[in-house]
Each structure stands twice: as structure tokens, then as C-alpha cells.
Design a protein around this motif. Structure first.
Motif, PDB file in Angstrom:
ATOM      1  N   ALA A  36       0.833  -1.209   0.000  1.00 18.75           N
ATOM      2  CA  ALA A  36       0.000   0.000   0.000  1.00 18.75           C
ATOM      3  C   ALA A  36       0.863   1.252   0.000  1.00 18.75           C
ATOM      4  CB  ALA A  36      -0.922  -0.012   1.218  1.00 18.75           C
ATOM      5  N   ASP A  37       1.975   1.195   0.731  1.00 18.14           N
ATOM      6  CA  ASP A  37       2.894   2.331   0.780  1.00 18.14           C
ATOM      7  C   ASP A  37       3.484   2.611  -0.593  1.00 18.14           C
ATOM      8  OD1 ASP A  37       4.469   4.372   1.779  1.00 18.14           O
ATOM      9  OD2 ASP A  37       5.951   3.044   2.686  1.00 18.14           O
ATOM     10  N   SER A  38       3.847   1.545  -1.310  1.00 16.82           N
ATOM     11  CA  SER A  38       4.447   1.707  -2.640  1.00 16.82           C
ATOM     12  C   SER A  38       3.465   2.312  -3.635  1.00 16.82           C
ATOM     13  CB  SER A  38       4.951   0.358  -3.162  1.00 16.82           C
ATOM     14  OG  SER A  38       3.866  -0.511  -3.476  1.00 16.82           O
ATOM     15  N   GLN A  39       2.163   2.225  -3.338  1.00 21.46           N
ATOM     16  CA  GLN A  39       1.137   2.810  -4.205  1.00 21.46           C
ATOM     17  C   GLN A  39       0.822   4.256  -3.824  1.00 21.46           C
ATOM     18  OE1 GLN A  39      -2.290   0.046  -4.912  1.00 21.46           O
ATOM     19  NE2 GLN A  39      -1.071  -1.415  -3.716  1.00 21.46           N
ATOM     20  N   GLY A  40       1.567   4.798  -2.870  1.00 24.21           N
ATOM     21  CA  GLY A  40       1.390   6.193  -2.490  1.00 24.21           C
ATOM     22  C   GLY A  40       0.141   6.465  -1.679  1.00 24.21           C
ATOM     23  N   LEU A  41      -0.311   5.471  -0.885  1.00 26.48           N
ATOM     24  CA  LEU A  41      -1.566   5.624  -0.143  1.00 26.48           C
ATOM     25  C   LEU A  41      -1.361   6.174   1.270  1.00 26.48           C
ATOM     26  CD1 LEU A  41      -3.325   2.308  -1.239  1.00 26.48           C
ATOM     27  CD2 LEU A  41      -3.588   4.603  -2.205  1.00 26.48           C
ATOM     28  N   PHE A  42      -0.111   6.267   1.716  1.00 25.65           N
ATOM     29  CA  PHE A  42       0.193   6.770   3.060  1.00 25.65           C
ATOM     30  C   PHE A  42       0.955   8.088   2.961  1.00 25.65           C
ATOM     31  CE2 PHE A  42       0.781   2.000   4.209  1.00 25.65           C
ATOM     32  CZ  PHE A  42      -0.591   1.810   4.176  1.00 25.65           C
ATOM     33  N   GLN A  43       1.017   8.797   4.074  1.00 29.52           N
ATOM     34  CA  GLN A  43       1.839  10.001   4.147  1.00 29.52           C
ATOM     35  C   GLN A  43       2.823   9.865   5.299  1.00 29.52           C
ATOM     36  OE1 GLN A  43       0.206  13.644   6.217  1.00 29.52           O
ATOM     37  NE2 GLN A  43      -1.748  12.751   5.554  1.00 29.52           N
ATOM     38  N   PRO A  44       4.012  10.448   5.173  1.00 31.14           N
ATOM     39  CA  PRO A  44       5.004  10.362   6.250  1.00 31.14           C
ATOM     40  C   PRO A  44       4.616  11.242   7.436  1.00 31.14           C
ATOM     41  CG  PRO A  44       5.809  11.782   4.502  1.00 31.14           C
ATOM     42  CD  PRO A  44       4.520  11.180   4.003  1.00 31.14           C
ATOM     43  N   ILE A  45       4.960  10.767   8.620  1.00 32.39           N
ATOM     44  CA  ILE A  45       4.731  11.557   9.828  1.00 32.39           C
ATOM     45  C   ILE A  45       5.991  11.522  10.673  1.00 32.39           C
ATOM     46  CG2 ILE A  45       2.249  11.061   9.851  1.00 32.39           C
ATOM     47  CD1 ILE A  45       2.829   9.138  12.223  1.00 32.39           C
ATOM     48  N   GLN A  46       6.081  12.476  11.571  1.00 30.68           N
ATOM     49  CA  GLN A  46       7.177  12.512  12.531  1.00 30.68           C
ATOM     50  C   GLN A  46       6.598  12.482  13.925  1.00 30.68           C
ATOM     51  OE1 GLN A  46       9.434  16.023  11.537  1.00 30.68           O
ATOM     52  NE2 GLN A  46      10.547  15.002   9.903  1.00 30.68           N
ATOM     53  N   SER A  47       7.091  11.558  14.750  1.00 31.37           N
ATOM     54  CA  SER A  47       6.613  11.434  16.119  1.00 31.37           C
ATOM     55  C   SER A  47       7.753  10.938  16.998  1.00 31.37           C
ATOM     56  CB  SER A  47       5.431  10.462  16.211  1.00 31.37           C
ATOM     57  OG  SER A  47       5.153  10.123  17.566  1.00 31.37           O
ATOM     58  N   ALA A  48       8.188  11.788  17.899  1.00 31.51           N
ATOM     59  CA  ALA A  48       9.256  11.387  18.826  1.00 31.51           C
ATOM     60  C   ALA A  48       8.802  10.232  19.707  1.00 31.51           C
ATOM     61  CB  ALA A  48       9.666  12.581  19.681  1.00 31.51           C
ATOM     62  N   LYS A  49       7.507  10.203  20.050  1.00 33.21           N
ATOM     63  CA  LYS A  49       6.976   9.132  20.894  1.00 33.21           C
ATOM     64  C   LYS A  49       7.083   7.779  20.187  1.00 33.21           C
ATOM     65  CE  LYS A  49       3.691  11.910  23.575  1.00 33.21           C
ATOM     66  NZ  LYS A  49       2.258  12.113  23.928  1.00 33.21           N
ATOM     67  N   LEU A  50       6.714   7.743  18.913  1.00 38.40           N
ATOM     68  CA  LEU A  50       6.776   6.482  18.172  1.00 38.40           C
ATOM     69  C   LEU A  50       8.227   6.070  17.917  1.00 38.40           C
ATOM     70  CD1 LEU A  50       3.889   6.938  15.574  1.00 38.40           C
ATOM     71  CD2 LEU A  50       3.864   5.636  17.706  1.00 38.40           C
ATOM     72  N   ALA A  52      -0.940   3.424   9.546  1.00 34.66           N
ATOM     73  CA  ALA A  52      -0.367   4.529   8.787  1.00 34.66           C
ATOM     74  C   ALA A  52      -1.389   5.647   8.699  1.00 34.66           C
ATOM     75  CB  ALA A  52       0.030   4.065   7.387  1.00 34.66           C
ATOM     76  N   VAL A  53      -0.907   6.855   8.522  1.00 30.65           N
ATOM     77  CA  VAL A  53      -1.794   7.989   8.270  1.00 30.65           C
ATOM     78  C   VAL A  53      -2.074   8.038   6.772  1.00 30.65           C
ATOM     79  CG1 VAL A  53      -2.063  10.497   8.393  1.00 30.65           C
ATOM     80  CG2 VAL A  53      -0.908   9.282  10.242  1.00 30.65           C
ATOM     81  N   ALA A  54      -3.356   8.105   6.408  1.00 30.05           N
ATOM     82  CA  ALA A  54      -3.753   8.086   5.003  1.00 30.05           C
ATOM     83  C   ALA A  54      -3.212   9.306   4.267  1.00 30.05           C
ATOM     84  CB  ALA A  54      -5.276   8.038   4.892  1.00 30.05           C
ATOM     85  N   LYS A  55      -2.935   9.124   3.003  1.00 31.49           N
ATOM     86  CA  LYS A  55      -2.347  10.176   2.176  1.00 31.49           C
ATOM     87  C   LYS A  55      -3.139  11.477   2.238  1.00 31.49           C
ATOM     88  CE  LYS A  55       0.191  11.917  -1.223  1.00 31.49           C
ATOM     89  NZ  LYS A  55       1.631  12.241  -1.058  1.00 31.49           N
ATOM     90  N   HIS A  56      -4.464  11.369   2.220  1.00 34.44           N
ATOM     91  CA  HIS A  56      -5.310  12.561   2.158  1.00 34.44           C
ATOM     92  C   HIS A  56      -6.085  12.782   3.460  1.00 34.44           C
ATOM     93  CE1 HIS A  56      -4.356  12.800  -2.098  1.00 34.44           C
ATOM     94  NE2 HIS A  56      -4.709  11.532  -2.232  1.00 34.44           N
ATOM     95  N   ALA A  57      -5.473  12.392   4.580  1.00 36.90           N
ATOM     96  CA  ALA A  57      -6.137  12.533   5.884  1.00 36.90           C
ATOM     97  C   ALA A  57      -6.554  13.978   6.144  1.00 36.90           C
ATOM     98  CB  ALA A  57      -5.212  12.052   6.991  1.00 36.90           C
ATOM     99  N   LYS A  58      -7.828  14.153   6.535  1.00 40.78           N
ATOM    100  CA  LYS A  58      -8.349  15.492   6.843  1.00 40.78           C
ATOM    101  C   LYS A  58      -8.131  15.836   8.318  1.00 40.78           C
ATOM    102  CE  LYS A  58     -10.165  15.432   2.660  1.00 40.78           C
ATOM    103  NZ  LYS A  58      -9.905  14.035   2.260  1.00 40.78           N
ATOM    104  N   ASN A  59      -7.908  14.802   9.139  1.00 37.83           N
ATOM    105  CA  ASN A  59      -7.711  14.991  10.589  1.00 37.83           C
ATOM    106  C   ASN A  59      -6.340  14.459  10.978  1.00 37.83           C
ATOM    107  OD1 ASN A  59     -10.581  15.900  11.271  1.00 37.83           O
ATOM    108  ND2 ASN A  59     -10.968  13.921  10.311  1.00 37.83           N
TER     109      ASN A  59
END
Length: 351
Positions: free
Chosen positions: A94-108, A269-276
Motif C-alpha cells: 500500500a505504501d508503494s502505491q502512495g496511499l500513506f503520508q510520512p509523519i514525525q513522532s518522537a513518541k513512536l 499509517a496515516v492516510a495520504k489525504h487525511a483530513k484529521n
């Protein structure tokens, strides 16, 4: 002097503004979750997250393939904020299809080992594992010695001719294992190993992991591959016939003296077009909390993904899984091997 009418208009305007702000706040308190996890125990996690944060979860349930297909069809109009899938190969695909977006989280970053996450890229990490399950070997002690199935490599040993049973080689659970084996052994030795496994099969691959365990117990097979939580379900079952199955088989966590047992993940994962987006990251961080990790471990008989966290589960302990050596091959490497391994499976006739 301000007239009563002017004051009323002013108050109405303030009320309207406050109302709009309240609506916006209410909209912010929403998380749209697309989940391939269908476990009743997860409901407690979701309810606790909502009670703790005030964020309402709207959930869509489907299998992994259905979720990926829906995301592709919805495109930028998708309401999805967080995606939960139950296999590293599926996460990577799913990631290779561009369906997720990168995030940064020190906790994770602090909580989850690097080998259970996507490799960091520009903008952060695209997916993270939150629970793990080991892929173990079950065997018939009347026909097979534990020493003969101490490693995955031994599944190709002619000594096991006519004994090996598995589900489809192309199923993501097997594909993830095979991809990591090829990563360790290299292409030539990896393909030779797969051919040896096929040569040792008792029958053509079919059924799920529970079917493999039962086939060993019935004598149809001498050896089989399964995820640990299927074993735990039979151990904890209220049905006498399930417990009888487990009395006839034994469990081995392979490669304990070498590279460690293969582990897979359920991840998010956070969705590519997440509104929240902020709510999505908050939910991801919640999944790494001790509370949620306990529900992953005891609710579905999985293992915690958080570094150093141990959760007592009698069924896991009964199969010898309370303290085993897990392999450290980065699950992100599964992605680059999947197509190649599928072609190997086709060449060796692994159905």
C-alpha cells in the motif's frame, strides 16, 4: 448609547461565532479509521481512546485488499485518516502505491523498534507496526523430532519428504516469511530452499493456518507453518476438540540458535489525504501506549511491539513464546523482495 436592538445583534453575532467555533471543534474531534482488524477486543481500545481524548472514531471494516482498493478508488476525496492492516507485506504494498503520508513522532520513534517500521524518508516514517506475531513450526512428535525442525531451512531437508503442509505460498503471511528468508540467504539459495519445501509437501497448499495445525494433529501432515495467535486460540479454546488438537502437536520457535524467529506485524499509517492529521498521529501514539499494547497482546494473543514491554499471556507462555529470540531483518526489506519471491514461487511450483 447602545440600543437594546444593537446589543441583541451583537450578542447574536457572538453566539453565531461561538457556535461556528464549536462546530469546527466538533469536526476536529473526529477520526476516520479504515481497519482490517476484526477483533472484538479492539473495541475497548477504541472506546478508551475516545473517552480519553474526546475524539470520536468512525470505522470502516474490510479486509486488506478491500481497504487498499477503496483508498485507490476514493483518491483525494477519501475521508480516511488512519489505515490499519495486518501484515508487513500488505503495508509495504500500500505504501508503494502512495496511499500513506510520512509523519514525525518522537513518541513512536522512542517506542517502536526501527525494524518494525518503514524506513525513514523525506518527511518521516510512512507506517509503523504496533503488534507482532511469530511464524512458528508445529510438528507431530510421533513422526518428527524437534531437532529436525529447529530452523526454517530444515523444511527443505529431504528428511521431511512428504510431511510439510502450508497455506498458499502467495498468502501474505508466507510471502513475508519467504521474503525475509531470501533476504538472509540470497536469491540462489533462497529459491533452492523454496524448491526443497515444495518437494517435501504432503499435499498441495490449502486452507488457513488453523487448518494446517489440525492437519498435523490428524496425521495428514508431519510439519506445518502457522502464526502464533492461531496456536494460542486453540490452547485457550473452550472446545474439547480444539484442546485435543494441541495435545497432539508441538510448537517450535525456529532459528533460535541463529537469526531468530520470523515476526510479522499489524501496523498503522496515516492516510495520504487525511483530513484529521493531528488526530491521526495522536491515535497512532495511543496504539503504542502500555494500555493499547496490553490489549494487542492479551486480546488477540499477539506480542507487544514496544521496546522492552512484556505482557503475560498464559497461552503464549504455554507454547514457549514468553521469551524467544526474534529476527531483526527490517520488515521494510519485504517490499523490495515481494515481486522477486512471487516469481520464485511460480518457478518452483509453490501454489
Amino acid at each position: 448609547m447602545t440600543s437594546f436592538r444593537q446589543l441583541s445583534i451583537a450578542l447574536a453575532a457572538v453566539a453565531t461565532t461561538l457556535g461556528l467555533q464549536g462546530q469546527a471543534l466538533a469536526q476536529d474531534k473526529v477520526l476516520n479509521l479504515y481497519s482490517a482488524r476484526h477483533y472484538q477486543t479492539d473495541e475497548v481500545m477504541y472506546d478508551t481512546f475516545t473517552k480519553t481524548t474526546g475524539i470520536k472514531i468512525n470505522r470502516v471494516d474490510a479486509d486488506d485488499a478491500g481497504i487498499v482498493a477503496r483508498l485507490r478508488a476514493e483518491g483525494a476525496a477519501s475521508p480516511a485518516d488512519v489505515i490499519l492492516l495486518v501484515d508487513a507485506a500488505r503495508m509495504a504494498s500500500a505504501d508503494s502505491q502512495g496511499l500513506f503520508q510520512p509523519i514525525q513522532s518522537a513518541k513512536l520513534d522512542a517506542a517502536i523498534p526501527a525494524n518494525l517500521r518503514a524506513a525513514p524518508g523525506e518527511g518521516g516514517v510512512t507506517w509503523t507496526g504496533f503488534s507482532t506475531r511469530a511464524r512458528v513450526i508445529v510438528y507431530d512428535p510421533m513422526r518428527v523430532k524437534a531437532a529436525d525442525v529447529a530452523t526454517y531451512e530444515q523444511l527443505a531437508d529431504p528428511k521431511l519428504k512428504g510431511m510439510v503442509c502450508t497455506r498458499s505460498g502467495s498468502h501474505p503471511y508466507n510471502l513475508s516469511l519467504f521474503s525475509t528468508v531470501v533476504e538472509r540467504l540470497g536469491d540462489q539459495k533462497g529459491e533452492a530452499w523454496l524448491r526443497g519445501v515444495v518437494d517435501n509437501m504432503a499435499r498441495a497448499p490449502k486452507g488457513g493456518d488453523t487448518d494446517q495445525i489440525k492437519a498435523v494433529a490428524s496425521g495428514e501432515c508431519g510439519v506445518a507453518l502457522t502464526n502464533t495467535y492461531y496456536v494460542a486460540r486453540l490452547i485457550k479454546s473452550d472446545k474439547p476438540e480444539d484442546r485435543a488438537v494441541m495435545e497432539k502437536v508441538r510448537v517450535v520457535f525456529p532459528n533460535q540458535a541463529t537469526t531468530g524467529t520470523h515476526v510479522n506485524i499489524a501496523g498503522a499509517a496515516v492516510a495520504k489525504h487525511a483530513k484529521n492529521r493531528d488526530n491521526a498521529i495522536q491515535f497512532m501514539e495511543f496504539l503504542a501506549s502500555p494500555f493499547a499494547q496490553d490489549y494487542f497482546a492479551n486480546g488477540n494473543n499477539e506480542f507487544p511491539a514496544v521496546k522492552g514491554l512484556k505482557v503475560a499471556n498464559p497461552a503464549i507462555k504455554a507454547m514457549g513464546g514468553d521469551n524467544f529470540k526474534a529476527e531483526t531483518v527490517p520488515l521494510a526489506s519485504v517490499a523490495k523482495n515481494m515481486t522477486k519471491v512471487q516469481q520464485m514461487l511460480d518457478r518452483v511450483g509453490y501454489k
